[in-house]
Design an enzyme around this catalytic site. Structure first.
Site, PDB file in Angstrom:
ATOM      1  N   ASP A  36       0.848  -1.186   0.000  1.00  0.00           N
ATOM      2  CA  ASP A  36       0.000   0.000   0.000  1.00  0.00           C
ATOM      3  C   ASP A  36       0.884   1.236   0.000  1.00  0.00           C
ATOM      4  OD1 ASP A  36       0.853  -0.232   2.653  1.00  0.00           O
ATOM      5  OD2 ASP A  36      -1.069   0.340   3.501  1.00  0.00           O
ATOM      6  N   TYR A  63       2.876   4.840   0.751  1.00  0.00           N
ATOM      7  CA  TYR A  63       3.518   5.429   1.927  1.00  0.00           C
ATOM      8  C   TYR A  63       2.464   6.210   2.708  1.00  0.00           C
ATOM      9  CZ  TYR A  63       7.846   4.483  -0.674  1.00  0.00           C
ATOM     10  OH  TYR A  63       8.876   3.876  -1.357  1.00  0.00           O
ATOM     11  N   PHE A  95       6.324   2.151  -4.507  1.00  0.00           N
ATOM     12  CA  PHE A  95       7.703   2.394  -4.083  1.00  0.00           C
ATOM     13  C   PHE A  95       8.220   3.785  -4.457  1.00  0.00           C
ATOM     14  CE2 PHE A  95       7.387  -2.242  -4.703  1.00  0.00           C
ATOM     15  CZ  PHE A  95       7.658  -2.662  -3.408  1.00  0.00           C
TER      16      PHE A  95
END
Length: 225
Positions: free
Chosen positions: A66, A68, A79
């Protein structure tokens, strides 16, 4: 609700998914979430990945969990984050492995949009999150949505390289409906988080991906972009 100015190849997918009861319920839930909580990424970035690449152009799929959950980081690509932010630990470890693998220094560019544009589909299985509450939007429907996205891509592409980082990505992969996925094109390792970096280190996913792309007659990824 979300900005869906996606590439034209996704039109059939979104036309169909909007009719699904689970998707309608999820959108209603998220409408309230964005009104009453701080949610990441910004609503205009939730479907950003679909604006960067046509489904037919995808050659590699990397599945995140999921977004940040800290302010300013999530930008709609797994990412990835904005370049004005401090690099998150998992992304730092990804870049450390990229440097070890291919001698590429990517630490000054935290936005992975160029990877997506080259056909590396970096999708979070859960595409939204409450601020400061990791996995807070687990089981609201995103996992089912993601599986449908990946099944749609698999139908469009005869050969897809799956790069699976960690057990969560492997579970999503194992739930995919289409059984013509080529297991020989699948790369698996630990997740690049600090907790499992010692297992992720030296996995060399970037060179392995490019080797497999060459085998199936596709252009290697320019990971330095």
């Amino acid at each position: 609700m979300f900005l869906e100015n996606y590439k034209s190849g996704w039109q059939d997918f979104f036309e169909d998914i909007k009719k699904e009861p689970f998707y309608i319920e999820m959108m209603e839930f998220l409408q309230k979430e964005y009104e009453t909580h701080v949610i990441f990424p910004k609503f205009e970035d939730v479907f950003k990945i679909f604006r960067l690449v046509e489904p037919e152009e995808i050659g590699v799929i990397i599945i995140g969990q999921d977004p940040y959950h800290k302010k300013g980081l999530a930008n709609g690509i797994a990412f990835s984050c904005s370049n004005d932010q401090k690099i998150p630990p998992s992304l730092r470890n990804i870049f450390k492995e990229l440097n070890d693998d291919l001698n590429i220094d990517h630490f000054q560019n935290l936005d992975l949009s160029n990877w997506v544009s080259q056909g590396v589909f970096l999708i979070n299985a859960i595409m939204t999150v409450r601020s400061g509450e990791p996995a807070s939007h687990k089981n609201i429907g995103w996992e089912h949505f993601t599986e449908k996205v990946l099944d749609f891509i698999n139908k469009k592409n005869e050969k897809i390289i799956y790069c699976l980082w960690g057990n969560f990505a492997k579970r999503i992969y194992n739930n995919l409906r289409y059984n013509f996925i080529n297991k020989d094109l699948t790369i698996s390792s630990a997740h690049p988080s600090p907790f499992s970096y010692h297992l992720f280190k030296n996995s060399r996913p970037f060179s392995k991906i490019n080797e497999k792309l060459c085998v199936i007659g596709k252009e290697p990824i320019s990971w330095d972009k």
